[in-house]
Design an enzyme around this catalytic site. Structure first.
Site, PDB file in Angstrom:
ATOM      1  N   ASP A 340       0.853  -1.153  -0.003  1.00 32.21           N
ATOM      2  CA  ASP A 340       0.066   0.063   0.165  1.00 32.21           C
ATOM      3  C   ASP A 340       0.948   1.437   0.061  1.00 32.21           C
ATOM      4  OD1 ASP A 340      -2.284   1.547   0.438  1.00 32.21           O
ATOM      5  OD2 ASP A 340      -1.729   1.915   2.400  1.00 32.21           O
ATOM      6  N   LYS A 341       0.429   2.233  -0.768  1.00 34.97           N
ATOM      7  CA  LYS A 341       1.383   3.272  -0.780  1.00 34.97           C
ATOM      8  C   LYS A 341       1.388   4.332   0.314  1.00 34.97           C
ATOM      9  CE  LYS A 341       0.249   7.410  -2.836  1.00 34.97           C
ATOM     10  NZ  LYS A 341       0.620   8.492  -2.039  1.00 34.97           N
ATOM     11  N   THR A 342       0.193   4.958   0.858  1.00 37.51           N
ATOM     12  CA  THR A 342       0.327   5.848   1.767  1.00 37.51           C
ATOM     13  C   THR A 342       0.452   5.368   3.151  1.00 37.51           C
ATOM     14  OG1 THR A 342      -1.365   7.102   0.336  1.00 37.51           O
ATOM     15  CG2 THR A 342      -1.405   7.695   2.651  1.00 37.51           C
ATOM     16  N   THR A 490      -2.455   1.783  -4.695  1.00 40.58           N
ATOM     17  CA  THR A 490      -2.877   3.061  -4.381  1.00 40.58           C
ATOM     18  C   THR A 490      -4.296   3.526  -4.622  1.00 40.58           C
ATOM     19  OG1 THR A 490      -2.387   5.169  -3.736  1.00 40.58           O
ATOM     20  CG2 THR A 490      -1.592   4.337  -5.921  1.00 40.58           C
ATOM     21  N   GLY A 491      -5.090   4.348  -3.966  1.00 38.88           N
ATOM     22  CA  GLY A 491      -6.084   4.972  -4.556  1.00 38.88           C
ATOM     23  C   GLY A 491      -5.834   6.272  -5.114  1.00 38.88           C
ATOM     24  N   ASP A 537      -2.112  -1.303   5.977  1.00 40.63           N
ATOM     25  CA  ASP A 537      -2.058  -0.930   7.443  1.00 40.63           C
ATOM     26  C   ASP A 537      -3.177  -1.643   8.181  1.00 40.63           C
ATOM     27  OD1 ASP A 537      -4.518   0.161   6.626  1.00 40.63           O
ATOM     28  OD2 ASP A 537      -4.328   2.145   6.397  1.00 40.63           O
TER      29      ASP A 537
END
Length: 647
Positions: A340-342, A490-491, A537
């Site tokens: 996941d990016k963020t 990512t979104g 996360d």
């Protein structure tokens, strides 16, 4: 059990000396037949040997009965059979059956077996003290702060959520809680693997078992008992160590076969010596007992559990918490990891990536002016600009007459000049064009670009984006070196994802993916024939974590009970993902080494025990066979502990 084996060993050893002194073979070798022999000495030998057999050999006899009751013959079956045959035959000789007594071999065999088990169990304890070490991290008492400000020492079991405790410099934090007064640094290395002390102030969370630094702090208790981070980790380690490794099934099958081979080889040895030589029955029996003892699959039984114990303890100390043992073992075979990016590859906050000088003013001056103005704002973009200015050690003057420009930016007076930090929309409204390829390229990458105006003109531009973690580059480099392809999910917009993917040299990325579509993307990667891990996360990534071959929740902090993840990483550090795979591969390597050692040495040991080199003067006694078998077990235990040193 260690004390029991030690006690039985010393009693057996004390009785072994008179048994040796009364043995006709030993007396003849030393020329002491007339000195040590006396009428009835064989009955004295029988009495002493009976104590050795029933007292010293009891752990093995009990093990024999237990294994037969479970219909799972193994190590204790072989040892129990060997000492029983030796004792019963020798006792029968004393009572009138023709033959030679076998008592001294019996006594030395049991003594060496007890010594080997004693040493081995001490090694095992050293290899699997993970739970004890974790428990030792938690202090027994706390300084409870009363309403009048006085303190009273109480047991941590008496604390309840909402209580306040004083933690003095150098003391361990007694429970999970939140600082309500004071500021200090905290060492969490033993709990999370964080190498450097972390600064903590009012409102920050503290983990029970961490070590307070230079200042006293008052902590409000948030969790007690089983709810604390350390208690959850201890329970997770306990479950992981009790869970079966898939490799253990292989070891169990090998142990069963080795037991069958030992009994068969023992019978074959007995028959071969009786039928093909002139040796006595006692000689053939000695060879048989040695074969059965040296082939005991004890090392094989410990080969996997010890490695599991060490790797689980090591991972917990590094903040890598294993919830599913089989998933941890699968991690060694991963082909791709989707991040996941963020908040995982990036820090989840705005940071300055580029500063563009569009006039006579240099980059530092642009940041200085913007930082001075934005110091009065609480906007995330403002915080990013101020952080960047401070990172360059720029002196930020005071800004006067600060006011927001709704939806467009902010303005203030800095060093007597009117300074504005505004959006591209502000410039378009005023038909102020900025023609700069570098600024345009930054905007095309999905970065947020703001413009700095001093007076009436545009003097510069600042590009901001979600800050890429410095640790991400090292983590992905290590993964690539291991042959694992890093990917990103990512979104965020395509342009943002493309920029991050380019910066980190990702193999592939998926942009504008809604949370409910993340699991589908993981399935898409799996359809390529790749074994995939998902790193997120643990909240909106839950479906993807479940869909992946290995689900890894990162940055969980004290929340270790993330049901959707197979493995929980306490820190928000992507390098821990690489460490996890390295540990998984090292663990498997140790398992394979132990299996080879525990079984492979029999290729040489069984023929030697059977007496194939008897003609060359090489003959192993049962006691030497027992020593070699015990040595193999200790080697397996030590090799398992070396995993911790490697980690």
């Amino acid at each position: 059990m260690v004390a029991d084996f030690r006690r039985r060993f010393w009693v057996t050893l004390a009785l072994t000396f008179p048994i040796l002194a009364l043995a006709p073979l030993i007396q003849g070798a030393l020329g002491l037949e007339e000195t040590l022999a006396f009428p009835g000495d064989s009955y004295v030998q029988l009495a002493l040997a009976s104590v050795v057999y029933f007292y010293g050999g009891w752990p093995f006899l009990k093990g024999l009965l237990d294994e037969l009751a479970d219909r799972r013959p193994g190590m204790m079956t072989l040892i129990g059979l060997a000492i029983t045959v030796a004792y019963v035959y020798s006792a029968a000789v004393v009572l009138g059956v023709p033959g030679e007594v076998f008592f001294w071999e019996l006594a030395t065999l049991i003594a060496v077996m007890l010594l080997g088990h004693w040493i081995e169990m001490r090694s095992v304890m050293g290899a699997s003290r993970a739970l004890e070490k974790l428990v030792e991290l938690m202090p027994a008492e706390a300084h409870l702060v009363s309403e009048d400000g006085s303190t009273e020492d109480v047991s941590i079991e008496e604390l309840e959520p909402g209580d306040r405790v004083l933690v003095k410099p150098g003391e361990k934090v007694p429970v999970d809680g939140r600082i309500v007064e004071g500021r200090t640094t905290v060492n969490q290395a033993a709990l999370t693997g964080e190498s450097k002390p972390i600064e903590k102030g009012e409102g920050d969370e503290l983990i029970g078992g961490s070590v307070n630094g230079e200042s006293a702090v008052t902590v409000e208790v948030s969790k007690t008992g089983a709810g604390t981070y350390l208690s959850q980790v201890i329970e997770m380690v306990r479950r992981a160590q009790e869970s079966r490794s898939r490799t253990q099934d292989l070891a169990d099958r090998a142990a069963l076969w080795l037991t069958i081979i030992a009994i068969s080889a023992g019978a074959l040895t007995m028959g071969a010596w009786l039928l093909a030589s002139d040796e006595t029955f006692s000689f053939a029996l000695s060879r048989t007992v040695t074969v059965m003892v040296i082939t005991c699959p004890h090392a094989l039984g410990l080969a996997i559990p010890l490695v599991v114990a060490v790797s689980t303890a090591l991972s917990a100390r590094q903040g890598l918490l294993i919830r599913d043992r089989s998933a941890f073992e699968r991690a060694r075979d991963l082909d791709a990891i989707v991040f996941d990016k963020t908040g995982t590859l990036t820090e989840g906050r705005f940071g300055v990536t580029d500063v563009f000088a569009l006039d006579e003013v240099d980059e530092d001056e642009i940041l200085r002016l913007a930082g001075a103005l934005e110091g009065s704002s609480e906007h995330p973009i403002a915080a990013g600009i101020v952080d960047a200015a401070r990172a360059r050690d720029l002196e930020l003057p005071a800004a006067r007459d600060f006011h927001a420009i709704p939806g467009k930016g902010a303005a203030a007076t800095v060093d007597g000049r009117e300074v504005k930090v505004v959006s591209p929309g502000y410039l378009r409204e005023r038909e102020m064009a900025v023609d700069d390829d570098a600024v345009r390229a930054a905007a095309d990458q999905g970065k947020t670009v703001v413009y700095v105006l001093a007076g009436d003109g545009v003097v510069g531009a600042i590009a901001l984006a979600d800050v890429i973690r410095e640790e991400s580059r090292e983590a992905l480099s290590r993964l690539r070196d291991m042959g694992v392809a890093p990917m990103m999910l990512t979104g965020d917009a395509e342009a943002v994802a493309r920029w991050v993917a380019g910066e980190l040299e990702l193999e592939d990325y998926f942009a504008e993916v809604l949370p409910d579509r993340k699991a589908a993307k993981i399935e898409e990667v799996k359809r390529r024939g790749l074994r995939v891990a998902m790193v997120g996360d643990g909240v909106n990534d839950a479906p993807a974590l479940v869909q992946a071959d290995v689900g890894i929740a990162i940055g969980a902090g004290t929340d270790v009970a993330i049901e959707s993840a197979d493995i929980v990483l306490v820190r928000s550090d992507p390098r821990d993902v690489a460490s996890l795979i390295e540990l998984s591969r090292a663990t498997y390597g140790k398992m394979v080494q132990n299996l080879w050692w525990a079984t492979g040495y029999n290729v040489v040991a069984i023929p030697l025990a059977a007496g194939v080199l008897y003609g060359a003067g090489i003959l192993l006694s049962p006691a030497v066979g027992a020593a070699l078998m015990s040595l193999s077990t200790v080697v397996v235990a030590i090799n398992a502990r070396l995993l911790g040193r490697a980690g």
